[in-house]
Motif scaffolding. Sequence first.
Motif, PDB file in Angstrom:
ATOM      1  N   PRO A 265       0.824  -1.211   0.000  1.00  0.00           N
ATOM      2  CA  PRO A 265       0.000   0.000   0.000  1.00  0.00           C
ATOM      3  C   PRO A 265       0.859   1.262   0.000  1.00  0.00           C
ATOM      4  O   PRO A 265       0.516   2.249  -0.669  1.00  0.00           O
ATOM      5  CB  PRO A 265      -0.814  -0.118   1.291  1.00  0.00           C
ATOM      6  CG  PRO A 265      -0.882  -1.584   1.559  1.00  0.00           C
ATOM      7  CD  PRO A 265       0.439  -2.131   1.094  1.00  0.00           C
ATOM      8  N   ILE A 268       2.087   1.897  -3.508  1.00  0.00           N
ATOM      9  CA  ILE A 268       1.022   2.416  -4.370  1.00  0.00           C
ATOM     10  C   ILE A 268       0.734   3.869  -4.018  1.00  0.00           C
ATOM     11  O   ILE A 268       0.565   4.722  -4.892  1.00  0.00           O
ATOM     12  CB  ILE A 268      -0.245   1.553  -4.236  1.00  0.00           C
ATOM     13  CG1 ILE A 268       0.071   0.106  -4.672  1.00  0.00           C
ATOM     14  CG2 ILE A 268      -1.376   2.119  -5.075  1.00  0.00           C
ATOM     15  CD1 ILE A 268      -1.048  -0.884  -4.430  1.00  0.00           C
ATOM     16  N   GLN A 269       0.724   4.140  -2.732  1.00  0.00           N
ATOM     17  CA  GLN A 269       0.502   5.512  -2.286  1.00  0.00           C
ATOM     18  C   GLN A 269       1.571   6.439  -2.861  1.00  0.00           C
ATOM     19  O   GLN A 269       1.281   7.489  -3.405  1.00  0.00           O
ATOM     20  CB  GLN A 269       0.547   5.547  -0.758  1.00  0.00           C
ATOM     21  CG  GLN A 269       0.212   6.891  -0.147  1.00  0.00           C
ATOM     22  CD  GLN A 269       0.195   6.803   1.367  1.00  0.00           C
ATOM     23  OE1 GLN A 269       1.003   6.081   1.962  1.00  0.00           O
ATOM     24  NE2 GLN A 269      -0.732   7.510   1.978  1.00  0.00           N
ATOM     25  N   MET A 271       3.405   5.917  -5.477  1.00  0.00           N
ATOM     26  CA  MET A 271       3.269   6.033  -6.921  1.00  0.00           C
ATOM     27  C   MET A 271       2.194   7.037  -7.296  1.00  0.00           C
ATOM     28  O   MET A 271       2.348   7.822  -8.222  1.00  0.00           O
ATOM     29  CB  MET A 271       2.937   4.672  -7.518  1.00  0.00           C
ATOM     30  CG  MET A 271       2.996   4.699  -9.003  1.00  0.00           C
ATOM     31  SD  MET A 271       1.866   3.544  -9.771  1.00  0.00           S
ATOM     32  CE  MET A 271       0.319   4.184  -9.347  1.00  0.00           C
ATOM     33  N   LEU A 272       1.079   6.990  -6.560  1.00  0.00           N
ATOM     34  CA  LEU A 272      -0.024   7.884  -6.875  1.00  0.00           C
ATOM     35  C   LEU A 272       0.311   9.340  -6.570  1.00  0.00           C
ATOM     36  O   LEU A 272      -0.196  10.244  -7.215  1.00  0.00           O
ATOM     37  CB  LEU A 272      -1.279   7.465  -6.092  1.00  0.00           C
ATOM     38  CG  LEU A 272      -1.946   6.188  -6.593  1.00  0.00           C
ATOM     39  CD1 LEU A 272      -2.996   5.724  -5.596  1.00  0.00           C
ATOM     40  CD2 LEU A 272      -2.574   6.424  -7.956  1.00  0.00           C
TER      41      LEU A 272
END
Lengths: 301, 559
Positions: A265, A268-269, A271-272
Motif C-alpha cells: 500500500p 502504491i501511495q 506512486m499515486l
Amino acid sequence: MSKNLTHLQQLEAESIHIIREVVAEFGNPVMLYSIGKDSAVMLHLARKAFYPAPPPFPLLHVDTTWKFREMIKFRDRMAAECGLELIVHVNEEGVRRGVTPFTHGSALYTDVMKTEGLKQALDRYKFDAAFGGARRDEEKSRAKERIFSFRSANHRWDPKNQRPELWNLYNTRVKPGESIRVFPISNWTELDVWQYIHLEQIPIVPLYYAAVRPVVERDGMLIMVDDDRLELKPGEVVQHKSVRFRTLGCYPLTGAVESTADTLPAIIQEMLLTRTSERQGRLIDHDQAGSMEKKKQEGYF
Amino acid sequence: MAHQSDLIEKDILAYLKSQEEKSLLRFITCGSVDDGKSTLIGRLLWDSKMVFEDQLAALEVDSKKVGTQGGAIDYALLLDGLQAEREQGITIDVAYRYFSTDRRKFIVADTPGHEQYTRNMVTGASTAQVAVILVDARKGLLTQTRRHSYLVSLVGIRHIVLAVNKMDLIDFDQQRFDTILGDYRQFAAPLGFDSITAIPISALNGDNIIESSVNTPWYQGPTLMNYLETVQVEGENVEKPFRLPVQWVNRPNLDFRGFCGTIAAGTVRPGDEVRVASSGRTSRVARIVTMDGDLPEATAGQAVTLTLADEIDISRGDTLSVPDAPPLQTRFLEAHLVWLHDEQLHPGQSYLIKTSCAVIPGRVTTLRHVVDVNTLEQKQAPTLRLNEIGVGLLELDRPAAFDPYRLNRATGNFIVIDRYTNATVAAGMVIAAAPEILQPQELVAGGIPAPTAESNAATRRIDLGSRFINGDEGNLVDLTEEPGQIEFAVSPAFLDALAQGNRVLFRLRSPEQLPPVALLAYEHSLQCTFSRAGDRINLILFSGPAITVPLDEGADTGL
C-alpha cells in the motif's frame, strides 16, 4: 456476486482469454519472464488461465548477466513454485566480446545483450509465439502496437504494416520462421498492475520495497552497488540510503528512488502521489528521440 | 500523477478498497485531423491528471520541435505515437490511451478520420461501447460525420456523443449548436442508436470537458467527462441467453476435463443444463473452476473453466449454450464484410474464417451489394476493395455457431484471413444464416457456369503445384489430352511463382475447357492472353497490374 464486472475483473478476463488463445493456436509458445512486476502479473494470469494444470509453456529469461542478484534468486524460486521449465539464455558472444554497460554504452549494450540475446533464444528454440509483459501506457510507440504483434523471420516489427486487430479475434497465422509477440496485459496501466498485485497478493521482487541499500549517485541517478563489478568513478562515494526501485532491469542502468515505502500500500501511495512516470528510471529510453520505436523495429520487446 | 482523492494521502487502504469497484468504459473518438480529436484526448489525459511530469517535459520539448500550436503545448502530441507519423503531423493508425477517474477506468481508441482509413475506425470501434463523434462547430455535419456514424452503428455501438468542438470560434452560439444537433438527429434516426448526447466543447480551452463552461450558460447537460463517467453500458450481455465459445479444453489428467472460454452472453451456475451447438447433446454444469476456488455463478465477460456432469464430445470451436435458445449452427451465412486489405476480395477463393475460437476454411460465394459509406446507397459491384463495405453470402467448409451480430457482438463476428499471405483481409458481422437455396450452385465467371465436383462426378481435379513452374512440365499445363470436365486446385507455390513474374501456358483442346481456366484467372486476379493455334487454344496466365477497362469501350481494348 455483482453482475457488473469491475475494471480489474474485465482486464483479467481479457488477459486470460489472450493467453489461452496462444496456447490453443501456436505449436511452441514461450513466456518471456523479465522478473519485474509486469511479468509477475502475467505469470499469475497464466496460472489462472490453466488452473488446475500448470501453464503449458516454459519461461524464458534473457539474462544480460547484469541483473540484480535478488532478481535471479526470485526468478528461480517462482519457476520452481509454479512448476514451470525455466530457460535462461545469455548472449555468449556478447560476454566473450566483453560487452558491458560500462564499456560499450547503454545503447550498444542493450542491443547486444537484450535484443540480440532475445533473438538468439527465439531462434534456437524455434518459438512461434512469445508472451511479453509490455503495456501500452508505458510509452507512446507501444500505444499503437497490436496485442498479437507480428514479427518477420528476422524478428522485425513493421509499425506501418500491422494486422488490423478487431474484437477479441486474433490472427495467429505465421509462416515458418515468423513469430508473434503477444502482450496479454497491453490494456493495463501501472496503477492497474499495482492494484492487482495488491488484491491478488502476487509475490514481487523485494527490490520494489524500500530498504537501506548501498548506492552511488551517477548521471543524476542513484545506482545500486549490487556487486563488485561496479567500479567507482573519481568522486563517487557509496552511500547507504533507504531506496527502492520503481522498475527493474540491469542494475547499472536502473535508477533507485529514495523512499521509505516498505509495504505494498505504501508503494502504491507513493506512486499515486509522485509525478514522474516509471520508465524514466530506465536509461535506455532516453538515448535518442523515438528510441523505443527504433528498438522495437529491430526486435526489442 | 495526482488523483484528486484525498484518501490517497490519508488512508491508502480505504482508497484501494474504493478503487476495487471501479468500472471500465471503452470508447472511440472519431473526427478528422482538423476537428481537434487528438487535442481532445490529450486534454482528457491532461485534465484527469494522467500526464506524468517527465511526459510533460517531453511534451514541452516536442511542442516546440514539431507542434502545431506555435510552440505552446500541443496536446495532440501526447497521442501521436510513432515518430514517422509525428513528422507528418497526422495520426495514421489506431492508438489506445488510458486514463481513469475515481469512478471509472477508460480505454480510448484513437483513430484517424481520413477516407482511406475506414479500416482503422472499424478496428477501433470493434471493442468500443461509446463513440465520441467530433464536429467542427464552424463546419457542421460533414460527409465524414455521416460516414463515421454509419461505421460505428454498423459495428454495434449504441451510444453516441456528438462533441461539437471549437465552440469558442463561433462565440458559443447556442442557435448554431442546436441546428447541428437537429441536423444530426435527423440524419442518425435510421441508424437506431440508443442515445445521442450533444455537448458544446472547446478541446483546446477545456470548455465542458471536465468542468461546466461559463461560456455556455444555456447548456444544461453533462460535461464530456461527466457523461463518460456515468453512461450505463455494463451488463448488456448478461441478460442474454448463455453462450460459451470453447477456447481450450483443459485436460491435465484423466480425472479433469475443463472447458475454458470467455462467456459471451448470459449467466451460468452449477447445475445448469447446457447444450453443445455442434452435436445438440446436453449435459449439466458440474463446477465453475478457478484458481481462487469454485464459483457459484459466472457471467458474460468472465474467462472461466467449466466441468460438466457427463462425458460428451466437445472441442475448441464448439459453443455451449442454454438448451432452449441455442445459436445458429450453420455453414451458410449472410454477413456484412468490411474489407481491410489492399488485395481485393476474390469471390469463390478459399479464405480462413476465424470466429470466436473456431478457424474454418470458407469462401464468399456471392457479393450482394456494396454500401457507399457516404450516402448509404447500395450498389452492385464485382468485388470489395480496401475500405469498402458490402453484404455477402459465405459458405464455410464446416458448420460453426453464430448469433446475428445485432443480437450479440461477441458471437456474431468473424475475421477473414488470406491463406497465402496470412493477412487479415476482412472483418465480418453476421446478419443471418443464409438459406442454402440462396447459395449459387456454381460459381459464375464471365456468365459461363464453371464445373464443380458436385455437378459432375467425372470432373478431374488437376493440382497446380510448383512442378508446373520451371519443373519437368516447363511452365506448361497441357489439357489437350483431358477428355472430360476439369477443375484446378491451386497451391501457394504456384501463385508465388506467378507473383514472381512466371508465366504459365495452358494448352486447351477445345473452347469447352475455357471456363475452368478463366475461373482460375478470375479467382486469383491473374492476367490472361488468348490465342488460337489451329484447332487448339493457348492461354497464358500471368500476374500483373489490372488493366482498367473503360465501361463503354470494353470491346476495343483488344482483350
